[in-house]
Scaffold this motif. Structure first.
Motif, PDB file in Angstrom:
ATOM      1  N   GLU A  50      31.654  70.148 108.301  1.00 17.56           N
ATOM      2  CA  GLU A  50      33.142  71.144 107.231  1.00 17.56           C
ATOM      3  C   GLU A  50      33.373  71.549 107.557  1.00 17.56           C
ATOM      4  O   GLU A  50      33.978  72.321 107.954  1.00 17.56           O
ATOM      5  CB  GLU A  50      31.973  70.758 105.667  1.00 17.56           C
ATOM      6  N   ARG A  56      38.349  74.654 101.369  1.00 11.90           N
ATOM      7  CA  ARG A  56      38.222  75.001  99.509  1.00 11.90           C
ATOM      8  C   ARG A  56      39.609  75.191  99.038  1.00 11.90           C
ATOM      9  O   ARG A  56      40.785  75.325  98.367  1.00 11.90           O
ATOM     10  CB  ARG A  56      37.120  74.753  99.205  1.00 11.90           C
ATOM     11  N   ASP A  97      33.678  67.054  95.300  1.00  9.13           N
ATOM     12  CA  ASP A  97      32.816  67.664  96.866  1.00  9.13           C
ATOM     13  C   ASP A  97      32.178  68.796  95.845  1.00  9.13           C
ATOM     14  O   ASP A  97      31.204  68.937  96.607  1.00  9.13           O
ATOM     15  CB  ASP A  97      33.983  68.584  97.266  1.00  9.13           C
ATOM     16  N   TRP A  98      32.896  68.611  95.150  1.00 13.38           N
ATOM     17  CA  TRP A  98      31.629  70.772  94.394  1.00 13.38           C
ATOM     18  C   TRP A  98      30.540  69.785  93.760  1.00 13.38           C
ATOM     19  O   TRP A  98      29.473  70.484  94.278  1.00 13.38           O
ATOM     20  CB  TRP A  98      32.338  70.797  93.790  1.00 13.38           C
ATOM     21  N   ARG A 100      29.441  67.613  94.977  1.00 12.65           N
ATOM     22  CA  ARG A 100      28.482  66.955  96.249  1.00 12.65           C
ATOM     23  C   ARG A 100      27.231  68.375  96.683  1.00 12.65           C
ATOM     24  O   ARG A 100      25.930  68.517  96.819  1.00 12.65           O
ATOM     25  CB  ARG A 100      29.441  66.278  97.908  1.00 12.65           C
ATOM     26  N   ARG A 101      28.033  69.142  96.702  1.00 12.43           N
ATOM     27  CA  ARG A 101      27.499  70.847  97.511  1.00 12.43           C
ATOM     28  C   ARG A 101      26.316  71.592  96.794  1.00 12.43           C
ATOM     29  O   ARG A 101      25.393  71.946  97.346  1.00 12.43           O
ATOM     30  CB  ARG A 101      28.483  71.438  97.903  1.00 12.43           C
ATOM     31  N   SER A 107      23.053  72.829 101.150  1.00 12.64           N
ATOM     32  CA  SER A 107      24.581  73.303 100.904  1.00 12.64           C
ATOM     33  C   SER A 107      25.046  74.125 101.315  1.00 12.64           C
ATOM     34  O   SER A 107      24.445  75.172 101.596  1.00 12.64           O
ATOM     35  CB  SER A 107      25.602  73.727  98.817  1.00 12.64           C
TER      36      SER A 107
END
Length: 108
Positions: A50, A56, A97-98, A100-101, A107
Motif C-alpha cells: 500500500e 491517504r 479503505d478505512w 478494510r484497514r 492494519s
C-alpha cells in the motif's frame, strides 16, 4: 504446417535450442545460453503493498482539489453534478479503505 512438423523443423534448424514448458505460459524454444522466464514477484520491481499514510493524505488533497472546481465562472450545473459525483466516488473509496484497514487482521 502441423505442430509436429514445426517442432521437427525447429529441432533440425536450431540444434542449440531446447523446448521448455513454462507454467502459465506457452511452450517456448530456449537458446542454449539462456534460461526460461520465471514468475516475477511484485517485490522484484519495488512494489511492496500500500501507499500507507501518505497515500491517504494525497487522496484527501485530491478530493479538496477536485471540490475547488465547483468555484468558477461556469453557468450550468451539469459540471457541478459531475464533480460532486466524482468526489462522492473518491470519498466512497476512502471509506471502504478505512473500513478494510480497521477490520483487517493487521492494519497498515
Amino acid at each position: 504446417m502441423s505442430e509436429q512438423t514445426h517442432r521437427e523443423r525447429i529441432a533440425t534448424d536450431h540444434p542449440a535450442t531446447e523446448r521448455v514448458n513454462q507454467p502459465g505460459r506457452e511452450e517456448a524454444v530456449l537458446r542454449a545460453d539462456a534460461h526460461p522466464v520465471e514468475h516475477e514477484q511484485p517485490e522484484d520491481w519495488g512494489w511492496h503493498g500500500e501507499t500507507g499514510k501518505w497515500g491517504r493524505i494525497g487522496a484527501v488533497i485530491a478530493i479538496l482539489f477536485t471540490l475547488s472546481f465547483l468555484v468558477g465562472n461556469h453557468e450550468g450545473n451539469i459540471e457541478n453534478y459531475w464533480i460532486i459525483g466524482i468526489v462522492a466516488g473518491m470519498v466512497l473509496i476512502m471509506l471502504l479503505d478505512w473500513r478494510r484497514r480497521r477490520n483487517a487482521w493487521r492494519s497498515k
